[in-house]
Design an enzyme around this catalytic site. Structure first.
Site, PDB file in Angstrom:
ATOM      1  N   ASN A   6     -17.034 -11.136 -14.685  1.00 20.64           N
ATOM      2  CA  ASN A   6     -16.050 -11.572 -13.687  1.00 20.64           C
ATOM      3  C   ASN A   6     -15.870 -13.076 -13.788  1.00 20.64           C
ATOM      4  OD1 ASN A   6     -14.351 -10.852 -11.395  1.00 20.64           O
ATOM      5  ND2 ASN A   6     -15.725 -12.155 -10.194  1.00 20.64           N
ATOM      6  N   ARG A   7     -14.628 -13.522 -13.612  1.00 15.50           N
ATOM      7  CA  ARG A   7     -14.329 -14.953 -13.698  1.00 15.50           C
ATOM      8  C   ARG A   7     -15.294 -15.757 -12.821  1.00 15.50           C
ATOM      9  NH1 ARG A   7      -8.590 -16.689 -11.376  1.00 15.50           N
ATOM     10  NH2 ARG A   7      -9.566 -15.749  -9.561  1.00 15.50           N
ATOM     11  N   THR A   8     -15.464 -15.324 -11.574  1.00 13.30           N
ATOM     12  CA  THR A   8     -16.417 -15.977 -10.664  1.00 13.30           C
ATOM     13  C   THR A   8     -17.744 -15.230 -10.775  1.00 13.30           C
ATOM     14  OG1 THR A   8     -14.531 -16.335  -9.212  1.00 13.30           O
ATOM     15  CG2 THR A   8     -16.707 -16.783  -8.279  1.00 13.30           C
ATOM     16  N   SER A  28       0.826  -1.213   0.000  1.00 19.10           N
ATOM     17  CA  SER A  28       0.000   0.000   0.000  1.00 19.10           C
ATOM     18  C   SER A  28       0.859   1.262   0.000  1.00 19.10           C
ATOM     19  CB  SER A  28      -0.914   0.026   1.223  1.00 19.10           C
ATOM     20  OG  SER A  28      -1.532   1.294   1.316  1.00 19.10           O
ATOM     21  N   GLY A  66     -14.029  -7.617 -13.796  1.00 18.21           N
ATOM     22  CA  GLY A  66     -13.690  -7.810 -12.388  1.00 18.21           C
ATOM     23  C   GLY A  66     -14.823  -7.416 -11.460  1.00 18.21           C
ATOM     24  N   SER A 110      -0.557   4.225   0.518  1.00 18.39           N
ATOM     25  CA  SER A 110      -1.282   5.236   1.300  1.00 18.39           C
ATOM     26  C   SER A 110      -0.410   5.899   2.362  1.00 18.39           C
ATOM     27  CB  SER A 110      -2.529   4.623   1.942  1.00 18.39           C
ATOM     28  OG  SER A 110      -3.461   4.285   0.951  1.00 18.39           O
ATOM     29  N   ASN A 164     -14.234   3.041   2.601  1.00 18.84           N
ATOM     30  CA  ASN A 164     -12.763   3.108   2.560  1.00 18.84           C
ATOM     31  C   ASN A 164     -12.195   4.135   3.544  1.00 18.84           C
ATOM     32  OD1 ASN A 164     -13.329   5.517   1.151  1.00 18.84           O
ATOM     33  ND2 ASN A 164     -11.381   5.357   0.066  1.00 18.84           N
ATOM     34  N   THR A 201      -8.848  -1.054   2.812  1.00 16.62           N
ATOM     35  CA  THR A 201      -8.658  -1.541   1.447  1.00 16.62           C
ATOM     36  C   THR A 201      -9.047  -3.017   1.367  1.00 16.62           C
ATOM     37  OG1 THR A 201      -7.133  -1.568  -0.423  1.00 16.62           O
ATOM     38  CG2 THR A 201      -6.134  -1.929   1.720  1.00 16.62           C
ATOM     39  N   LYS A 218     -13.548  -3.748   2.589  1.00 12.86           N
ATOM     40  CA  LYS A 218     -14.377  -2.559   2.366  1.00 12.86           C
ATOM     41  C   LYS A 218     -15.854  -2.793   2.710  1.00 12.86           C
ATOM     42  CE  LYS A 218     -11.320  -0.603  -1.082  1.00 12.86           C
ATOM     43  NZ  LYS A 218     -11.123   0.753  -1.575  1.00 12.86           N
TER      44      LYS A 218
HETATM   45  P1  ATR Z   1     -11.062  -9.115  -3.827  1.00 14.04           P
HETATM   46  O1  ATR Z   1     -11.690 -10.033  -4.851  1.00 14.04           O
HETATM   47  O2  ATR Z   1     -10.536  -9.833  -2.627  1.00 14.04           O
HETATM   48  O3  ATR Z   1     -11.881  -7.903  -3.500  1.00 14.04           O
HETATM   49  P2  ATR Z   1      -9.472  -7.641  -5.706  1.00 14.04           P
HETATM   50  O4  ATR Z   1      -7.985  -7.612  -5.922  1.00 14.04           O
HETATM   51  O5  ATR Z   1     -10.178  -6.358  -5.541  1.00 14.04           O
HETATM   52  O6  ATR Z   1      -9.694  -8.596  -4.486  1.00 14.04           O
HETATM   53  O7  ATR Z   1     -10.195  -8.408  -6.895  1.00 14.04           O
HETATM   54  C1  ATR Z   1      -9.552  -9.327  -7.674  1.00 14.04           C
HETATM   55  C2  ATR Z   1     -10.318  -9.384  -9.002  1.00 14.04           C
HETATM   56  O8  ATR Z   1      -9.446  -9.928  -9.985  1.00 14.04           O
HETATM   57  C3  ATR Z   1     -11.520 -10.320  -8.954  1.00 14.04           C
HETATM   58  O9  ATR Z   1     -12.511  -9.823  -9.816  1.00 14.04           O
HETATM   59  C4  ATR Z   1     -10.909 -11.621  -9.469  1.00 14.04           C
HETATM   60  O10 ATR Z   1     -11.831 -12.515 -10.031  1.00 14.04           O
HETATM   61  P3  ATR Z   1     -12.541 -13.640  -9.117  1.00 14.04           P
HETATM   62  O11 ATR Z   1     -13.661 -12.952  -8.418  1.00 14.04           O
HETATM   63  O12 ATR Z   1     -12.969 -14.682 -10.054  1.00 14.04           O
HETATM   64  O13 ATR Z   1     -11.476 -14.135  -8.146  1.00 14.04           O
HETATM   65  C5  ATR Z   1     -10.010 -11.099 -10.542  1.00 14.04           C
HETATM   66  N1  ATR Z   1      -8.962 -12.034 -10.897  1.00 14.04           N
HETATM   67  C6  ATR Z   1      -7.844 -12.317 -10.188  1.00 14.04           C
HETATM   68  N2  ATR Z   1      -7.075 -13.224 -10.838  1.00 14.04           N
HETATM   69  C7  ATR Z   1      -7.725 -13.525 -11.995  1.00 14.04           C
HETATM   70  C8  ATR Z   1      -7.463 -14.401 -13.112  1.00 14.04           C
HETATM   71  N3  ATR Z   1      -6.352 -15.151 -13.156  1.00 14.04           N
HETATM   72  N4  ATR Z   1      -8.371 -14.440 -14.108  1.00 14.04           N
HETATM   73  C9  ATR Z   1      -9.479 -13.688 -14.068  1.00 14.04           C
HETATM   74  N5  ATR Z   1      -9.796 -12.851 -13.065  1.00 14.04           N
HETATM   75  C10 ATR Z   1      -8.933 -12.768 -12.027  1.00 14.04           C
END
Ligand code: ATR
Length: 263
Positions: free
Chosen positions: A149-151, A14, A125, A16, A86, A61, A65
């Site tokens: 988003n992947r998930t 960070s 994302g 900050s 935040n 962060t 959040k």
């Molecule tokens: P957090 O999810 O803990 O808030 P972040 O850094 O703000 O952390 O978010 C990470 C983002 O990057 C998420 O959208 C994550 O996707 P998932 O929700 O599927 O985990 C995405 N991300 C990280 N690695 C990735 C990858 N290899 N391929 C696709 N998306 C990825």
């Protein structure tokens, strides 16, 4: 001496503390700003320290959040709308959660004179800062916000807050004017987002929330194909600027020296 803190996990990288301590020094304020890595079960105790005056303000962060919210007495309207905090402070004996990411993003786009009104925005994302970005885009009049988003479940969670959000499968690309990378892909040099740049046209805005590295592959490729690019550095500076102003009642200067601190 007043005490401020940024909490997250991880927190090592960070910037900050660097930014806030620079402004603290510049404005001769008797204060210090630290960083602290926490686990979910440390949050309540840390916020208690704001209540009892041991800590004067906290920046939050990823990934906390949202999870700080149950421990706060009050949310400002923006924090409540985005369901994301935040910046924490005490006011009239209440511990208040606020959000400066929303205006941080808005001011970052204003600085480059980009008008997002009636534009189609595609967000990649669904991490910590995305709900603030969506709220900012809605406030600025974006005509459509599409998210992938992947998930997928995490994208669906955001749709619970913003019902008009359009969710598409990871890997699909819709028609857009602005594309925002809000994933962590690009933080490491070998990370890459798979996009078909040749079929996207040019003259679009490619925005990466990541600012270190300064130009991710997402941005450098976009530039090669004739698009405008912008990273998240000014969003970061503006969110910190607003938090500082709330805590210290002083508007610090954003000059070249300040911006260079983050390079
Ligand atoms: P957090 O999810 O803990 O808030 P972040 O850094 O703000 O952390 O978010 C990470 C983002 O990057 C998420 O959208 C994550 O996707 P998932 O929700 O599927 O985990 C995405 N991300 C990280 N690695 C990735 C990858 N290899 N391929 C696709 N998306 C990825």
């Amino acid at each position: 001496m007043k005490k401020y803190l940024v909490i997250g996990n991880p927190i090592k990288h960070s910037l900050s503390p660097k930014l806030h301590n620079h402004w603290i020094k510049k404005n001769n304020i008797d204060a210090v700003y630290d960083k602290k890595q926490l686990n979910e079960n440390d949050i309540e105790d840390t916020i208690l320290k704001v209540r009892n005056g041991e800590i004067d303000g906290i920046n939050v962060t990823v990934p906390f959040k949202k999870s700080v919210i149950p421990y706060l007495d009050q949310l400002t309207p923006l924090a409540n709308e985005a369901q994301s905090v935040n910046t924490i402070y005490k006011e009239k004996n209440k511990v208040v959660g606020h959000n400066t990411d929303v205006s941080g993003f808005e001011l970052g786009l204003k600085r480059i004179n980009y008008n997002v009104k009636n534009k189609k925005v595609f967000i990649l994302g669904a991490g910590g800062v995305v709900s603030s970005i969506i709220l900012a885009l809605k406030k600025m009049g974006a005509s459509k916000i599409i998210l992938s988003n992947r998930t997928k479940e995490k994208a669906e969670d955001l749709k619970k807050i913003y019902s008009d959000l359009e969710i598409i499968d990871w890997g699909e690309t819709p028609d857009f004017n602005v594309i925002i990378n809000a994933t962590s892909l690009g933080l490491k040099n070998d990370d890459e987002i798979k996009l078909d740049y040749t079929n996207m046209g040019s003259n679009k805005l490619f925005y990466d929330v990541i600012y270190n590295p300064r130009q991710t592959k997402f941005l450098s490729k976009a530039k090669q194909f004739g698009n405008q690019i912008e990273n998240g550095k000014m969003m970061f500076v503006y969110q910190a600027h607003q938090a500082f102003t709330i805590w210290h009642k002083i508007m610090p200067e954003i000059d070249d020296e300040t911006i260079k601190l983050l390079d």
